[in-house]
Scaffold this motif. Structure first.
Motif, PDB file in Angstrom:
ATOM      1  N   GLY A  77     -23.094 -72.841  60.005  1.00 26.79           N
ATOM      2  CA  GLY A  77     -23.120 -72.247  58.721  1.00 26.79           C
ATOM      3  C   GLY A  77     -22.603 -71.111  58.408  1.00 26.79           C
ATOM      4  O   GLY A  77     -22.144 -70.871  57.570  1.00 26.79           O
ATOM      5  N   VAL A  78     -22.399 -70.271  59.470  1.00 28.33           N
ATOM      6  CA  VAL A  78     -21.752 -68.769  59.488  1.00 28.33           C
ATOM      7  C   VAL A  78     -20.405 -69.181  59.301  1.00 28.33           C
ATOM      8  O   VAL A  78     -19.655 -68.682  58.182  1.00 28.33           O
ATOM      9  CB  VAL A  78     -21.922 -68.115  60.761  1.00 28.33           C
ATOM     10  CG1 VAL A  78     -20.961 -66.884  60.708  1.00 28.33           C
ATOM     11  CG2 VAL A  78     -23.476 -67.499  60.711  1.00 28.33           C
ATOM     12  N   HIS A  85     -16.332 -67.561  51.369  1.00 30.05           N
ATOM     13  CA  HIS A  85     -16.671 -66.387  50.922  1.00 30.05           C
ATOM     14  C   HIS A  85     -17.698 -65.836  50.045  1.00 30.05           C
ATOM     15  O   HIS A  85     -17.784 -65.267  49.096  1.00 30.05           O
ATOM     16  CB  HIS A  85     -15.210 -66.128  49.736  1.00 30.05           C
ATOM     17  CG  HIS A  85     -13.926 -66.299  50.393  1.00 30.05           C
ATOM     18  ND1 HIS A  85     -13.166 -65.403  51.307  1.00 30.05           N
ATOM     19  CD2 HIS A  85     -13.058 -67.560  50.332  1.00 30.05           C
ATOM     20  CE1 HIS A  85     -12.204 -66.100  51.733  1.00 30.05           C
ATOM     21  NE2 HIS A  85     -11.982 -67.391  51.293  1.00 30.05           N
ATOM     22  N   TYR A  86     -18.719 -66.401  50.662  1.00 27.55           N
ATOM     23  CA  TYR A  86     -20.205 -65.874  50.315  1.00 27.55           C
ATOM     24  C   TYR A  86     -20.773 -64.626  50.602  1.00 27.55           C
ATOM     25  O   TYR A  86     -21.851 -64.291  49.984  1.00 27.55           O
ATOM     26  CB  TYR A  86     -21.198 -67.165  50.575  1.00 27.55           C
ATOM     27  CG  TYR A  86     -20.876 -68.472  49.920  1.00 27.55           C
ATOM     28  CD1 TYR A  86     -20.434 -68.513  48.688  1.00 27.55           C
ATOM     29  CD2 TYR A  86     -20.888 -69.492  50.606  1.00 27.55           C
ATOM     30  CE1 TYR A  86     -20.108 -69.717  47.880  1.00 27.55           C
ATOM     31  CE2 TYR A  86     -20.709 -70.871  49.700  1.00 27.55           C
ATOM     32  CZ  TYR A  86     -20.438 -70.894  48.648  1.00 27.55           C
ATOM     33  OH  TYR A  86     -19.927 -72.078  47.975  1.00 27.55           O
ATOM     34  N   LEU A  91     -24.838 -65.032  54.445  1.00 25.39           N
ATOM     35  CA  LEU A  91     -25.201 -65.037  55.616  1.00 25.39           C
ATOM     36  C   LEU A  91     -26.771 -64.855  55.848  1.00 25.39           C
ATOM     37  O   LEU A  91     -27.362 -65.508  56.673  1.00 25.39           O
ATOM     38  CB  LEU A  91     -24.561 -63.778  56.369  1.00 25.39           C
ATOM     39  CG  LEU A  91     -23.000 -63.718  56.628  1.00 25.39           C
ATOM     40  CD1 LEU A  91     -22.737 -62.471  57.093  1.00 25.39           C
ATOM     41  CD2 LEU A  91     -22.790 -64.781  57.470  1.00 25.39           C
ATOM     42  N   VAL A  92     -27.483 -64.184  54.801  1.00 20.10           N
ATOM     43  CA  VAL A  92     -28.779 -64.197  54.893  1.00 20.10           C
ATOM     44  C   VAL A  92     -29.489 -65.430  54.459  1.00 20.10           C
ATOM     45  O   VAL A  92     -30.549 -66.069  55.212  1.00 20.10           O
ATOM     46  CB  VAL A  92     -29.305 -63.038  54.036  1.00 20.10           C
ATOM     47  CG1 VAL A  92     -30.893 -63.022  53.706  1.00 20.10           C
ATOM     48  CG2 VAL A  92     -28.956 -61.811  54.309  1.00 20.10           C
ATOM     49  N   LEU A  93     -28.649 -66.346  53.417  1.00 20.77           N
ATOM     50  CA  LEU A  93     -29.361 -67.481  53.212  1.00 20.77           C
ATOM     51  C   LEU A  93     -28.953 -68.528  54.675  1.00 20.77           C
ATOM     52  O   LEU A  93     -30.094 -69.376  54.600  1.00 20.77           O
ATOM     53  CB  LEU A  93     -28.603 -68.053  51.963  1.00 20.77           C
ATOM     54  CG  LEU A  93     -28.939 -67.516  50.632  1.00 20.77           C
ATOM     55  CD1 LEU A  93     -27.958 -67.985  49.693  1.00 20.77           C
ATOM     56  CD2 LEU A  93     -30.536 -67.618  50.065  1.00 20.77           C
ATOM     57  N   PHE A 169     -19.278 -55.267  60.798  1.00 17.62           N
ATOM     58  CA  PHE A 169     -20.399 -55.208  62.202  1.00 17.62           C
ATOM     59  C   PHE A 169     -21.135 -56.615  62.048  1.00 17.62           C
ATOM     60  O   PHE A 169     -21.459 -56.985  63.157  1.00 17.62           O
ATOM     61  CB  PHE A 169     -21.346 -54.046  61.849  1.00 17.62           C
ATOM     62  CG  PHE A 169     -22.348 -53.946  62.891  1.00 17.62           C
ATOM     63  CD1 PHE A 169     -22.151 -53.449  64.258  1.00 17.62           C
ATOM     64  CD2 PHE A 169     -23.601 -54.426  62.493  1.00 17.62           C
ATOM     65  CE1 PHE A 169     -23.171 -53.333  65.175  1.00 17.62           C
ATOM     66  CE2 PHE A 169     -24.740 -54.301  63.464  1.00 17.62           C
ATOM     67  CZ  PHE A 169     -24.523 -53.959  64.835  1.00 17.62           C
ATOM     68  N   GLU A 170     -21.641 -56.981  60.960  1.00 16.03           N
ATOM     69  CA  GLU A 170     -22.457 -58.368  61.135  1.00 16.03           C
ATOM     70  C   GLU A 170     -21.614 -59.358  61.539  1.00 16.03           C
ATOM     71  O   GLU A 170     -22.381 -60.094  62.304  1.00 16.03           O
ATOM     72  CB  GLU A 170     -22.744 -58.546  59.763  1.00 16.03           C
ATOM     73  CG  GLU A 170     -23.661 -59.732  59.571  1.00 16.03           C
ATOM     74  CD  GLU A 170     -25.185 -59.673  60.153  1.00 16.03           C
ATOM     75  OE1 GLU A 170     -25.984 -60.428  60.173  1.00 16.03           O
ATOM     76  OE2 GLU A 170     -25.509 -58.254  60.154  1.00 16.03           O
ATOM     77  N   LEU A 171     -20.441 -59.496  61.248  1.00 15.66           N
ATOM     78  CA  LEU A 171     -19.660 -60.747  61.853  1.00 15.66           C
ATOM     79  C   LEU A 171     -19.445 -60.686  63.383  1.00 15.66           C
ATOM     80  O   LEU A 171     -19.962 -61.542  64.157  1.00 15.66           O
ATOM     81  CB  LEU A 171     -18.181 -60.473  61.096  1.00 15.66           C
ATOM     82  CG  LEU A 171     -18.021 -61.154  59.592  1.00 15.66           C
ATOM     83  CD1 LEU A 171     -16.635 -60.770  59.375  1.00 15.66           C
ATOM     84  CD2 LEU A 171     -18.512 -62.529  59.682  1.00 15.66           C
TER      85      LEU A 171
END
Length: 420
Positions: A77-78, A85-86, A91-93, A169-171
């Motif tokens: 999903g990630v 490009h969402y 990412l939260v969804l 950072f999240e990635l």
């Protein structure tokens, strides 16, 4: 706990926006993100509760299979979200969908394994609540403190660096954490095993279990962390399709920190199995405190990598603390963990890492197949050196054989007896 956290975030949403210094044009989307993250946290709490029930009925195999499957879907999903490009909202969804699937599949598994399973809150008395809180409050405290560490780093980056830094950072942190979660899943059975041995007052067997688990992780977390560090630039380019600032370097740094932290997994789980969950809570509170205090100080002076350094320091210190707690509780000396094979493993990792880093530094592998081949070659050479240097005892070889599926066992070792 989850509902209280969600309500608190909703009431403080405007104050949080001002704290994060979000520009006006991004505030509507940021409001959704601020509300979405506690919702995901709440769903993960529910999923963890069902997983704990599965573990409690001694079906760790089922809970591990469900968790690993969900993490695999989450990773896919990630990749899909980023390729479309969402951004952060995607990412939260994606995390929310993964949590919902985790809950649904866990409830289905419970209904199959425990016929007649259903919720009956009215049957829980005050004495039950008191007993649950006496033990479970520490676990809940540990889970909440652990869950707040990464969001704290995001807040620091958003306030003192930029919103784009949060995405970088999240990635990287997500990928590094997935690598650590694999070792976490392999160690979950230590909780019921330690509890059973403690009930039998078999303290020597508990320390033997700890030593074996610790050595297993030493043999594998070091090559995993170093391999991810070496291949991080190539992996991020192949995965993301472009060179994004800070992602590869952050992935390499956090992989080393998470792998060092993974050495504390046996101590962390066995302490819970022995009936001392308060030390888990203290460990996670220390972790969160260092992220907040040290991260705040470093991000102001060094920017993006200051926040990353604060998180890395928190991971290492928290790991050292819980390991110390285990040794103090069991009076097991640190000297009992170490022997010449641990030194050999360290030297072998260094011998492999330095040439690999020299060859691949500044170069990038072109596709996923080359990454797989490079990883397979690296790990094969590592295994050859480990076996050649006699780092694995005969007892540990038999344990490895017992863990392998029968088909793979026949391929690797021929027709052998599985117990001795």
């Amino acid at each position: 706990v989850g509902l209280t956290f969600m309500a608190s975030v909703w009431l403080l949403r405007h104050r949080l926006l001002s704290l994060l210094r979000v520009p006006g044009e991004y505030q509507p989307e940021m409001l959704l993100l601020i509300w979405g993250m506690p919702c995901v946290f709440f769903l993960n709490l529910l999923a963890t509760g069902f997983t704990s029930v599965l573990n409690g009925i001694q079906r760790v195999d089922v809970s591990n299979f469900i968790y690993s499957s969900i993490m695999g879907l989450y990773g896919v999903g990630v990749f899909f979200v980023l390729s479309r490009h969402y951004g952060l909202m995607g990412l939260v969804l994606n995390a929310g969908v993964a949590a919902i699937l985790w809950i649904v599949i866990s409830v289905y598994a419970l209904k199959r394994l425990v016929p007649g399973f259903r919720f009956q809150p009215g049957r829980i008395g005050r004495a039950d609540i008191r007993d649950l809180l006496r033990f479970g409050a520490y676990l809940q405290g540990a889970m909440i403190a652990a869950a707040l560490a990464i969001p704290t780093t995001r807040v620091l980056l958003s306030r003192y660096v930029s919103l784009s830094a949060v995405s970088y950072f999240e990635l990287a942190s997500g990928m590094a954490l997935q690598a650590r979660s694999f070792f976490n899943m392999t160690m979950v059975p230590l909780i019921p095993a330690a509890s059973h041995l403690a009930f039998q007052s078999a303290r020597e067997k508990v320390t033997a279990l700890y030593r074996l688990s610790f050595r297993f992780l030493v043999f594998w977390v070091f090559p995993a962390g170093l391999l991810i560090t070496v291949l991080a630039p190539s992996f991020t380019r192949v995965w993301l399709g472009a060179e994004i600032p800070h992602v590869a370097s952050t992935l390499g740094l956090l992989s080393l920190a998470w792998m060092a932290n993974a050495l504390s997994i046996p101590a962390y789980f066995i302490v819970q199995g022995l009936g001392f969950p308060k030390y888990q809570m203290y460990c996670q509170m220390l972790y969160e405190s260092i992220v907040l205090v040290l991260g705040s100080a470093l991000v102001k002076g060094f920017g993006y990598y200051g926040a990353v350094a604060g998180l890395m320091a928190a991971l290492v210190v928290a790991a050292a603390y819980i390991i110390y707690c285990f040794h103090r509780l069991t009076t097991y000396t640190f000297r009992g963990l170490w022997d010449s094979s641990i030194l050999k493993v360290g030297l072998i990792n260094l011998i492999l890492f330095l040439p690999a880093w020299t060859i691949l530094h500044g170069r990038e592998l072109p596709n996923i197949f080359s990454l797989v081949w490079a990883s397979a070659l690296y790990l094969t050479l590592y295994m050859i050196l480990i076996v050649g240097c006699l780092c694995v005892s005969e007892k540990e070889w038999w344990m490895i054989r017992d863990l392998l599926p029968p088909g793979l066992l026949r391929i690797a070792f021929g027709r052998v007896q599985l117990s001795k």
